[in-house]
Design a protein around this motif. Structure first.
Motif, PDB file in Angstrom:
ATOM      1  N   VAL A  39       0.833  -1.207   0.000  1.00  0.00           N
ATOM      2  CA  VAL A  39       0.000   0.000   0.000  1.00  0.00           C
ATOM      3  C   VAL A  39       0.867   1.255   0.000  1.00  0.00           C
ATOM      4  O   VAL A  39       0.564   2.238  -0.691  1.00  0.00           O
ATOM      5  N   LEU A  40       1.983   1.220   0.745  1.00  0.00           N
ATOM      6  CA  LEU A  40       2.850   2.394   0.832  1.00  0.00           C
ATOM      7  C   LEU A  40       4.042   2.320  -0.116  1.00  0.00           C
ATOM      8  O   LEU A  40       4.398   3.317  -0.738  1.00  0.00           O
ATOM      9  N   GLY A 193       1.066   2.312   9.313  1.00  0.00           N
ATOM     10  CA  GLY A 193       0.790   3.624   8.745  1.00  0.00           C
ATOM     11  C   GLY A 193       1.659   4.699   9.377  1.00  0.00           C
ATOM     12  O   GLY A 193       2.184   5.582   8.680  1.00  0.00           O
ATOM     13  N   ALA A 194       1.832   4.621  10.705  1.00  0.00           N
ATOM     14  CA  ALA A 194       2.695   5.590  11.399  1.00  0.00           C
ATOM     15  C   ALA A 194       4.155   5.408  10.993  1.00  0.00           C
ATOM     16  O   ALA A 194       4.891   6.387  10.808  1.00  0.00           O
ATOM     17  N   LEU A 195       4.586   4.149  10.845  1.00  0.00           N
ATOM     18  CA  LEU A 195       5.965   3.883  10.419  1.00  0.00           C
ATOM     19  C   LEU A 195       6.227   4.453   9.037  1.00  0.00           C
ATOM     20  O   LEU A 195       7.278   5.054   8.780  1.00  0.00           O
ATOM     21  N   ALA A 308     -15.135   2.127   1.827  1.00  0.00           N
ATOM     22  CA  ALA A 308     -14.943   3.156   2.854  1.00  0.00           C
ATOM     23  C   ALA A 308     -13.659   3.941   2.658  1.00  0.00           C
ATOM     24  O   ALA A 308     -13.503   5.027   3.209  1.00  0.00           O
ATOM     25  N   SER A 309     -12.725   3.390   1.871  1.00  0.00           N
ATOM     26  CA  SER A 309     -11.425   4.052   1.703  1.00  0.00           C
ATOM     27  C   SER A 309     -11.416   5.077   0.578  1.00  0.00           C
ATOM     28  O   SER A 309     -10.371   5.667   0.300  1.00  0.00           O
ATOM     29  N   ASN A 318      -5.016   7.231   6.213  1.00  0.00           N
ATOM     30  CA  ASN A 318      -6.004   6.268   5.728  1.00  0.00           C
ATOM     31  C   ASN A 318      -5.620   4.840   6.100  1.00  0.00           C
ATOM     32  O   ASN A 318      -6.458   4.050   6.530  1.00  0.00           O
ATOM     33  N   VAL A 319      -4.344   4.500   5.937  1.00  0.00           N
ATOM     34  CA  VAL A 319      -3.882   3.160   6.306  1.00  0.00           C
ATOM     35  C   VAL A 319      -4.104   2.910   7.786  1.00  0.00           C
ATOM     36  O   VAL A 319      -4.562   1.843   8.200  1.00  0.00           O
TER      37      VAL A 319
END
Length: 497
Positions: A39-40, A193-195, A308-309, A318-319
């Motif tokens: 995703v990232l 997501g934070a990483l 929903a995304s 979002n992640v």
């Protein structure tokens, strides 16, 4: 004594078991990072082409005429996966989940035959190795192949790790350990997501997400084999040795712990493996129902997630939200599944039906409005409900299968789950037929799966079956064979008369 009685003596959830289960549960954070990696690292920034892309015959020519307008470092910007090459990002993600699908099929039966610990450690070690191959891959082809291999190992680890969190403790704690595993996976998505927010270069992010696997592997080397699996295989002395070790580490040493001797699984045709799910009358019906329930959970869950995304904003936020939105579901389902008036069966059916009803109600509300009750909030409510059902199904399924074939059963159900996940992205495209068609599909899937759940037996407070022979006499097997037994009892009474 029986294995469950031994846990009462040793300790159902002592200090040592808490530490062992904590390690296995925290592995879910590592696994979540691997699952969400594409995703990232596959983020596609905005770009500008100064010429028609059809004129470029090579990768080098394309790189000279494209300008990325966002400061993003990903496989898209490194290998210029744009225009006709953009499909390769989705392909890498699909290869990962295809690997998970195969891993569920392969590692489940292997761990039932060879053992939980060797299969688990082998898969974890190889996933770490292949994870570093992902981070260092010089070409897209090697990157994609490494994602396939990581997914293969991830599927095996997830399955065996979940079973170990159940088999290390007494049955009364299965619901708690299973729920904590799924909850930690959701937390892992948020942490990833934070990483990704703080580590932007994709190779650095892939390395950082993979490195905790080294620590977890070293911690898991010291874990014992599952005593339940040893007992189900007829290795009673080894099971007693492990139980005494656990009792000692719990501060509750027992000198005289003797388990009832059982025949080794596989004698007289009992055997473990996927074929027993087909040939055994109880397991065959049970597996068919569970496969559809897992499929429906996955289809509705991932389908609603994609719907929903579709919001603007930071991809990292979002992640994180994909994980955090699930968290309220877990304490709710933990409360219900341990209540005698709800239990596993009624809770599963109720949450699935509520998810279907929520999806159905979205048809009658606008997608965006200023009021609280709208299509978006109802879709998120549906996701909350199906997340709770998904969590219960993991626990419920592990209780419905005997120890000798538990991983094989979970593997087949997980395979069905992956099929639902693969099909989920295609459901939103059904809007071309009618705008309400996607939610109609989710509604029908949830309601039918909820209805089929009532055909399964209740397992709350029922002793877990260790072998296939015990399956016939266990309370969770009585629903299917009750009429047959009543007939046999009547015939016996008539014969005595």
């Amino acid at each position: 004594m029986e294995i469950e009685e031994a846990y009462q003596v040793v300790g159902e959830f002592g200090h040592y078991q808490k530490r062992a289960v904590a390690v296995l549960i925290l592995i879910q954070v590592y696994m979540a990072g691997q699952s969400m990696l594409i995703v990232l690292v596959g983020a596609a920034p905005q770009y500008h082409l100064d010429q028609d892309v059809s004129r470029f015959s090579s990768h080098q020519e394309l790189s000279q005429h494209v300008t990325f307008t966002e400061d993003v470092d990903s496989i898209v910007t490194e290998w210029f996966l744009i225009q006709q090459q953009a499909y390769k990002v989705s392909l890498a993600g699909s290869l990962f989940f295809a690997g998970v699908l195969v891993g569920n099929i392969v590692f489940g039966p292997l761990s039932d035959r060879i053992g939980r610990k060797p299969i688990f450690l082998t898969a974890l070690f190889l996933e770490v190795i292949f994870g570093y191959v992902t981070a260092l891959a010089p070409t897209y082809e090697l990157f994609a192949f490494s994602r396939l291999l990581v997914g293969l190992m991830n599927g095996g680890i997830g399955l065996v790790c979940f079973v170990l969190t159940q088999e290390y403790v007494g049955k009364s704690y299965w619901a708690m350990t299973g729920t904590l595993s799924n909850m930690t996976f959701a937390v892992g998505i948020a942490l990833f997501g934070a990483l990704g927010y703080y580590i932007r270069p994709w190779r650095h992010l892939a390395t950082a997400a993979n490195s905790p696997g080294v620590l977890f592997f070293l911690l898991c080397v010291t874990l014992p084999e599952s005593p339940r699996w040893l007992y189900s295989q007829g290795r009673t002395e080894k099971a007693e040795e492990v139980l005494r070790y656990v009792a000692l580490r719990n501060g509750n040493p027992v000198g005289n712990l003797t388990l009832r001797r059982v025949c080794k699984a596989g004698r007289d045709g009992e055997g473990s493996g996927v074929m027993r799910l087909v040939t055994h009358p109880v397991l065959r019906w049970r597996t068919v129902v569970l496969m559809y329930i897992w499929y429906a959970c996955s289809l509705v869950y991932y389908g609603l997630t994609l719907g929903a995304s579709e919001t603007s904003g930071s991809r990292y936020v979002n992640v994180a939200m994909y994980g955090l939105v699930e968290l309220p579901a877990y304490p709710v389902c933990m409360y219900f599944i341990n209540k005698p008036w709800a239990g596993r069966k009624k809770s599963t059916a109720s949450f699935l039906c509520l998810a279907g009803i929520s999806c159905f109600c979205t048809i009658f509300f606008p997608e965006k409005t200023g009021v609280l009750l709208n299509a978006t909030s109802l879709a998120l409510l549906g996701k909350l409900m199906v997340s709770a059902a998904f969590n219960i199904v993991y626990v419920y399924t592990s209780e419905l299968y005997p120890t000798v074939i538990r991983n094989a059963g979970l593997g087949v159900c997980s395979m069905s789950c992956r099929v639902g996940g693969i099909l989920a992205p295609f459901v939103p495209s059904m809007r071309a037929i009618h705008s309400s068609m996607p939610f109609t599909v989710f509604c029908v899937s949830g309601l039918t799966a909820g209805g089929l759940s009532f055909l399964l037996p209740e397992t709350l407070n029922a002793p877990a079956a260790e072998t296939l022979d015990q399956l016939h006499s266990a309370p969770c097997g009585r629903v299917i064979h009750s009429k047959v037994r009543l007939y046999e009892d009547d015939q016996s009474k008539l014969n005595r008369k």
